[in-house]
Enzyme design. Structure first.
Site, PDB file in Angstrom:
ATOM      1  N   HIS A   1     -16.692 -34.830  20.368  1.00  0.00           N
ATOM      2  CA  HIS A   1     -15.509 -35.694  20.343  1.00  0.00           C
ATOM      3  C   HIS A   1     -14.989 -35.981  21.746  1.00  0.00           C
ATOM      4  O   HIS A   1     -14.266 -36.957  21.956  1.00  0.00           O
ATOM      5  CB  HIS A   1     -14.416 -35.127  19.428  1.00  0.00           C
ATOM      6  CG  HIS A   1     -13.642 -33.968  19.961  1.00  0.00           C
ATOM      7  ND1 HIS A   1     -13.948 -32.656  19.668  1.00  0.00           N
ATOM      8  CD2 HIS A   1     -12.551 -33.915  20.757  1.00  0.00           C
ATOM      9  CE1 HIS A   1     -13.082 -31.850  20.242  1.00  0.00           C
ATOM     10  NE2 HIS A   1     -12.230 -32.589  20.926  1.00  0.00           N
TER      11      HIS A   1
ATOM     12  N   ASP B   1     -20.071 -29.761  17.126  1.00  0.00           N
ATOM     13  CA  ASP B   1     -19.235 -30.539  18.039  1.00  0.00           C
ATOM     14  C   ASP B   1     -19.683 -30.314  19.486  1.00  0.00           C
ATOM     15  O   ASP B   1     -19.020 -29.631  20.263  1.00  0.00           O
ATOM     16  CB  ASP B   1     -17.768 -30.152  17.857  1.00  0.00           C
ATOM     17  CG  ASP B   1     -16.823 -31.224  18.388  1.00  0.00           C
ATOM     18  OD1 ASP B   1     -17.309 -32.143  19.071  1.00  0.00           O
ATOM     19  OD2 ASP B   1     -15.611 -31.126  18.127  1.00  0.00           O
TER      20      ASP B   1
ATOM     21  N   SER C   1     -10.614 -28.583  24.495  1.00  0.00           N
ATOM     22  CA  SER C   1     -11.813 -29.074  23.818  1.00  0.00           C
ATOM     23  C   SER C   1     -12.962 -29.157  24.811  1.00  0.00           C
ATOM     24  O   SER C   1     -12.822 -29.727  25.894  1.00  0.00           O
ATOM     25  CB  SER C   1     -11.560 -30.453  23.214  1.00  0.00           C
ATOM     26  OG  SER C   1     -10.681 -30.372  22.131  1.00  0.00           O
TER      27      SER C   1
END
Length: 729
Positions: free
Chosen positions: A80, A215, A664
């Site tokens: 992402h 991810d 992230s």
């Protein structure tokens, strides 16, 4: 078993009390004992040194974190976080979001986009004295002096234009640090699994556990042939980082100590209870409602046009993530009654402070300023949203640039100085990749209607739209887009060199509106700066008192997250999410198959399912994710399975490290500083950690390095990339 588990949870939550903190690297020696108690073997002094492994391999993307994993500038981050790069290279014929992407050679690695950067933090210097010396008591003057001092420090730091520098406030203005970062301007897409892997479970699983998300993605940093940062050029060469992370192919087990390094965005743990209540009662519900409406609009329009859906996929994903986080914050506030907990702690602090100083004027003055700030936010919320059109935002920024360029460079607002022009132009260029006038018009119309339906109106905006009903307003906006040239990239860029007079003579409707709104927006900005000047006195004084109090109480003292490099530590551990439901720390491949329905967001790629069905796990197979059953760690940390019962590849795992947005893509390290995973999310119950850290339920979610390696090896056959990595056990 139930009693043993209860004891386990009690003990683990007690130990986890020490895991709170998003620490500045220089603070590592001060918590060396805590790191050692978690089994972190790498010396704290080494972690404090940004020139040494592993910290010199950790890089920022400006909105996420990544890390170098090869001597050829290969960097790993979340899927992402690479979403914009994947989207930038996708179209209806080559939809890499749907299909995934793998470059078989360096020559096949495309640009990640004109806005993409990698930032390598090389130095962090305390400049508090330089920023706060001889400040005026007048709030606006004080704000301007702080701003001028920061810009002077940045200018000196950026004598070499290969560096990007910033001055960041810590502890709400009590301290200031100068951050010096090498800026890599040529970033390329290397490898990304399909979105059906990278975001398996989609919005449904977002912030949930168990998770089965792959991810991860790989980017590469490129530089000029002289080894210095350069803009994208075909003959650029891979960047050679000072170091790159070793990857532990054996991963981690339950109870092992881990730490995370990255760039967490924003936390509010030292804010007043009244600020939390405003967020909970008004701001978050209002924002969540708007996000949901915008997501619904994009979904409906994207369902009829695949190209449009691709363009807005990143925008929609960001809004969906933010909306679920807002809803999670609201649920968390209700479930734990954080406001009451914070109020009790605040009352204790106030009593202590009153006893120390003889009064509580410090807190009262801050409360008054916070009330003023709240009123400003509420008053302007709908007016600010009413300027949301991408083309209007471009026009506003361009006219502001023309105005700022009439001043000496050092007097310009940050964001409009010469140092900002490459990024300014790149932002205007990139607009094409995520803009469609039909969507922009529909979203803007909704924001204008919301503005017109409330009472906090602004005369300059009403002069354009105030007397129009729904149909007339829609027709007026149609005319805006039909008559404007700002939807064309070269036309937008051409306005960067024009004078204010040329803007004021323009008949482009978006530019006309931007010019009309300028004085109002500048007056509001002046009001904001004046209030910030007042807060630059009140908040640091409050923070100093609160820090003194926390030290007396033996509580951790670290700054709220502000987008700068931090280190958090903890252990691999599950948690009791609610009554009778304990979530174990690891998920495995079987869970992907169990969730698979063939319908998004549970539509795993056939080649992945085939590899699982064939039991093609190779050396990535893990017999157990628990310690030896005879060890004290196993007895303590819920070894509920027999050692041989796992027999799969770990997909995701939980730990008690302290993270938030911006983390992230952060590398997750074992105690020796070897890469064992990537941070990508938090559990739903932990979302409120932005305001309050609850060690019993605060868990971060990571993609396991063993799953990444298995995907590269057995599913996508990325042998060329595996050969670049340094694998250890």
């Amino acid at each position: 078993m139930r009693n043993a588990l209860a004891v386990t949870l009690l003990l683990s939550s007690g130990i986890a009390m020490a895991d709170e903190g998003q620490w500045q690297p220089y603070q590592m020696p001060s918590i060396a004992d805590k790191l050692q108690s978690r089994g972190i073997e790498i010396p704290a002094k080494q972690l404090a040194d940004l020139s040494q492994y592993p910290m010199n391999a950790v890089v920022g993307l400006g909105y996420c974190t990544a890390s170098f994993v090869s001597p050829q500038g290969l960097a790993v981050t979340n899927h992402h976080c690479a979403y914009r790069a994947i989207q930038f290279n996708s179209d209806a014929q080559h939809n890499y979001l749907e299909q995934g992407f793998l470059a078989a050679s360096l020559e096949q690695e495309p640009s990640a986009g004109p806005n993409e950067r990698l930032y390598v933090t090389e130095a962090v210097t305390d400049v508090t004295a330089e920023v706060t010396a001889k400040l005026s008591d007048d709030p606006l003057t004080r704000y301007e002096q702080i701003d001028a001092n920061q810009k002077a420090l940045i200018k000196a730091c950026e004598a070499d234009d290969n560096y990007r520098c910033s001055v960041r406030s810590f502890h709400n203005g009590l301290e200031y640090y100068l951050i010096k970062q090498l800026i890599i301007r040529d970033v390329r897409l290397v490898y990304a699994p399909p979105e059906s892997v990278g975001a398996y479970g989609g919005d449904i699983d977002n912030y949930e556990f168990p998770r089965h998300s792959g991810d991860f993605s790989f980017l590469r940093a490129y530089v000029g042939k002289d080894g210095k940062p350069a803009s994208y050029a075909k003959d650029n060469v891979p960047y050679q980082p000072k170091s790159f992370l070793k990857i532990n192919a054996g991963g981690v087990k339950a109870g092992e100590g881990v730490f995370v390094a990255g760039y967490p965005g924003t936390t509010n743990r030292y804010r007043l209870t009244s600020e939390l209540k405003f967020a909970s009662d008004w701001l978050y519900p209002t924002q969540a409602k708007r996000f949901q409406s915008r997501i619904d609009t994009i979904n409906a329009m994207g369902a009829e046009d695949e190209a449009l859906a691709i363009k807005y996929s990143g925008t929609k994903a960001g809004m969906a993530n933010r909306m679920k986080k807002l809803n999670g914050l609201l649920d968390g506030f209700r479930a734990t009654d954080i406001a009451t907990i914070k109020q009790q702690r605040e009352d204790e602090f106030r009593a202590w402070y009153a006893n120390q100083q003889g009064d509580n004027t410090l807190v009262a003055s801050l409360e008054a300023l916070v009330a003023e700030q709240v009123q400003q936010i509420q008053t302007r919320y709908y007016f600010d949203n009413a300027q949301s059109s991408d083309l209007l935002q471009a026009a506003i920024a361009l006219y502001r640039l023309a105005k700022e360029q009439q001043k000496p460079d050092e007097a310009r607002e940050q964001g409009f100085q010469e140092r900002d022009m490459k990024l300014f132009a790149a932002k205007l260029t990139r607009l094409d990749a995520s803009f469609d006038k039909r969507v922009d018009k529909t979203l803007w119309l909704a924001d204008l209607q919301a503005y017109l339906a409330q009472s906090n109106r602004v005369a300059t905006l009403d002069a354009f739209f105030g007397d129009k009903g729904p149909e007339a307003l829609a027709a007026e906006l149609e005319g805006f887009y039909a008559a404007s040239e700002l939807g064309t990239q070269d036309k937008r860029l051409a306005w960067m060199g024009k004078t204010p007079a040329e803007f004021e003579a323009s008949q482009d409707p978006f530019i006309r509106l931007a010019v009309a709104l300028f004085d109002t927006n500048m007056a509001l900005e002046k009001t904001d700066k004046t209030l910030e000047g007042k807060l630059s006195i009140a908040r640091p004084a409050y923070m100093q008192a609160l820090i003194d109090y926390n030290k007396v109480k033996g509580l951790p003292v670290y700054p709220d997250a502000n987008g700068t490099l931090r280190i958090s530590y903890g252990m691999v551990d599950g948690y009791q999410s609610r009554d009778a439901l304990y979530k174990q720390p690891f998920t495995k491949l079987d869970g992907i198959v169990a969730k698979h329905t063939g319908v998004e967001p549970y539509k795993a790629p056939q080649k992945l399912l085939a590899a699982i069905k064939a039991d093609d796990l190779g050396q990535h197979r893990v017999a157990s994710v628990y310690q030896d059953p005879r060890s004290w760690l196993c007895r303590l940390f819920s070894c509920l399975d027999k050692p041989e019962d796992f027999n799969s590849v770990p997909v995701n795992f939980l730990s008690s490290v302290d993270t938030t947005g911006g983390n992230s893509g952060s590398p997750v390290f074992n105690g020796r500083g070897e890469l064992v995973g990537l941070n990508f999310d938090s559990t739903y119950e932990a979302i409120t950690k932005d305001w309050f850290f609850n060690p019993e339920i605060t868990r971060a979610v990571h993609v396991d390095i063993r799953y990444i390696l298995w995907m590269m090896d057995k599913v996508d056959h990325a042998q060329n990339l595996l050969d670049e990595l340094e694998l250890v056990n």
